[in-house]
Write an enzyme that holds these catalytic residues in place. Structure first.
Site, PDB file in Angstrom:
ATOM      1  CG  ASN A 146      -1.477   1.167   1.274  1.00  0.00           C
ATOM      2  OD1 ASN A 146      -2.172   2.342   0.816  1.00  0.00           O
ATOM      3  ND2 ASN A 146      -2.439   1.355   2.976  1.00  0.00           N
ATOM      4  CE  LYS A 201       0.246   3.177   4.583  1.00  0.00           C
ATOM      5  NZ  LYS A 201      -0.175   3.305   6.223  1.00  0.00           N
ATOM      6  CG  HIS A 257      -5.824   2.288   4.822  1.00  0.00           C
ATOM      7  ND1 HIS A 257      -5.378   3.230   5.914  1.00  0.00           N
ATOM      8  CD2 HIS A 257      -4.574   1.000   5.032  1.00  0.00           C
ATOM      9  CE1 HIS A 257      -4.477   2.810   6.357  1.00  0.00           C
ATOM     10  NE2 HIS A 257      -3.895   1.557   5.606  1.00  0.00           N
ATOM     11  CD  GLU A 291      -2.777   5.255   6.473  1.00  0.00           C
ATOM     12  OE1 GLU A 291      -3.127   5.514   5.241  1.00  0.00           O
ATOM     13  OE2 GLU A 291      -1.396   5.125   7.398  1.00  0.00           O
ATOM     14  CD  GLU A 303      -3.574  -2.557   6.958  1.00  0.00           C
ATOM     15  OE1 GLU A 303      -2.943  -2.657   6.649  1.00  0.00           O
ATOM     16  OE2 GLU A 303      -4.392  -1.352   7.177  1.00  0.00           O
ATOM     17  N   GLY A 346       2.703   1.794  10.380  1.00  0.00           N
ATOM     18  CA  GLY A 346       3.080   3.299  10.490  1.00  0.00           C
ATOM     19  C   GLY A 346       3.819   3.911  12.129  1.00  0.00           C
ATOM     20  CB  SER A 388       4.835  -1.617  11.900  1.00  0.00           C
ATOM     21  OG  SER A 388       4.501   0.053  12.290  1.00  0.00           O
TER      22      SER A 388
HETATM   23  P1  PGA Z   1       2.156   0.240   7.505  1.00  0.00           P
HETATM   24  O1  PGA Z   1       1.196   0.609   6.861  1.00  0.00           O
HETATM   25  O2  PGA Z   1       3.136  -1.100   6.764  1.00  0.00           O
HETATM   26  O3  PGA Z   1       3.320   1.129   7.364  1.00  0.00           O
HETATM   27  O4  PGA Z   1       2.412  -0.120   9.039  1.00  0.00           O
HETATM   28  C1  PGA Z   1       0.302   0.129   6.360  1.00  0.00           C
HETATM   29  C2  PGA Z   1      -0.925   0.131   6.016  1.00  0.00           C
HETATM   30  O5  PGA Z   1      -1.774   1.478   6.665  1.00  0.00           O
HETATM   31  O6  PGA Z   1      -1.573  -0.762   4.955  1.00  0.00           O
END
Ligand code: PGA
Length: 250
Positions: free
Chosen positions: A9, A11, A94, A96, A166, A172, A212
């Site tokens: 992903n 982003k 997601h 976000e 998630e 992140g 992560s």
């Molecule tokens: P990350 O993001 O691996 O940077 O924690 C995962 C995601 O948001 O899909």
């Protein structure tokens, strides 16, 4: 046996030129993957990435989709537009999008229905905030998010959906759920699917872990029986790191 699926992903990262450089570096590194390999990229990169991955085992994904077929929705993209651009997978719901763009369980559901109808493979994200886990309400929340998001799909359609668990506190942040925590909550999600759509469907649904995930922790997570893959943010932006995640079995 469920086939594992590792998806990046990206982003809001990478210009078209940077995107092409990344996938060109990635291609030889992941060509012998035993899992499905997907990169979910900003829409501005669809065309360039589609060309760059032609003939490889890497599949193209989007990061969101609108529920309407067309119309006055400035800045949005329909499922048919994604299909026409060569997109096969789409991330929906997601955290976000839920946190910063007002996404609700209802709009997530509408997007899932539109995407499935258009023939896209959905990567549906669910997961709890830190306070929810601390309050002991994680299981109820992910059960609810899962049931609401899939509402209106047939059992057969549900069996093709990919779910990404998630935990929001792990995205992140460098904090990962422990292997056991991730496995347990994914088990809760699978039970929710089984309760509504039957055990056979639940046994087919692939459920990823995300938050992560990286070359260091991927082996432990993938060794868990309920975990069928990963949705990778930060570590998907560098070809060596992403390829080590994809090649978790080697
Ligand atoms: P990350 O993001 O691996 O940077 O924690 C995962 C995601 O948001 O899909």
């Amino acid at each position: 046996m469920r086939k594992a699926i590792i998806a990046g992903n990206w982003k809001m990262n990478k210009t078209p030129a940077e995107a092409v450089a990344l996938v060109n570096e990635l291609k030889p590194l992941v060509k012998d993957a035993i899992c499905d390999v997907v990169v979910c990229v900003p829409a501005v990169n669809f065309y360039a990435v589609k060309e760059a991955i032609a003939g490889s085992n890497i599949k193209l994904g989007a990061e969101n989709v609108h529920w309407a077929a067309s119309g006055a929705y400035t800045g949005e993209l329909s499922a048919d537009m994604l299909v026409a651009a060569g997109v096969e997978y789409v991330i929906i719901g997601h955290s976000e999008r839920r946190q910063y763009f007002g996404e609700t369980d209802q709009t997530v559901n509408q997007r899932v229905l539109a995407a499935v109808k258009a023939g896209l493979k959905v990567i549906l994200c669910v997961g709890e905030m830190k306070d929810v886990r601390e309050a002991g309400a994680t299981d109820g929340l992910v059960d609810y998010q899962t049931i609401m998001a899939l509402n209106g799909l047939t059992a057969e359609e549900v069996s093709e959906v990919i779910i990404a668990y998630e935990p929001v506190w792990a995205i992140g942040t460098g904090l990962t759920a422990t292997d056991e925590q991730a496995n347990e909550t994914i088990g809760v999600i699978r039970k929710a699917v089984a309760r509504k759509y039957g055990q056979e469907v639940a046994d087919k649904v692939r459920i990823q872990y995300g938050g992560s995930m990286n070359p260091k922790n991927v082996k432990g997570l993938m060794a868990q029986p309920e975990i069928d893959g990963g949705l990778i943010g930060g570590a998907s932006l560098k070809a060596p790191d992403f390829s080590l995640v994809v090649n978790y079995d080697k």
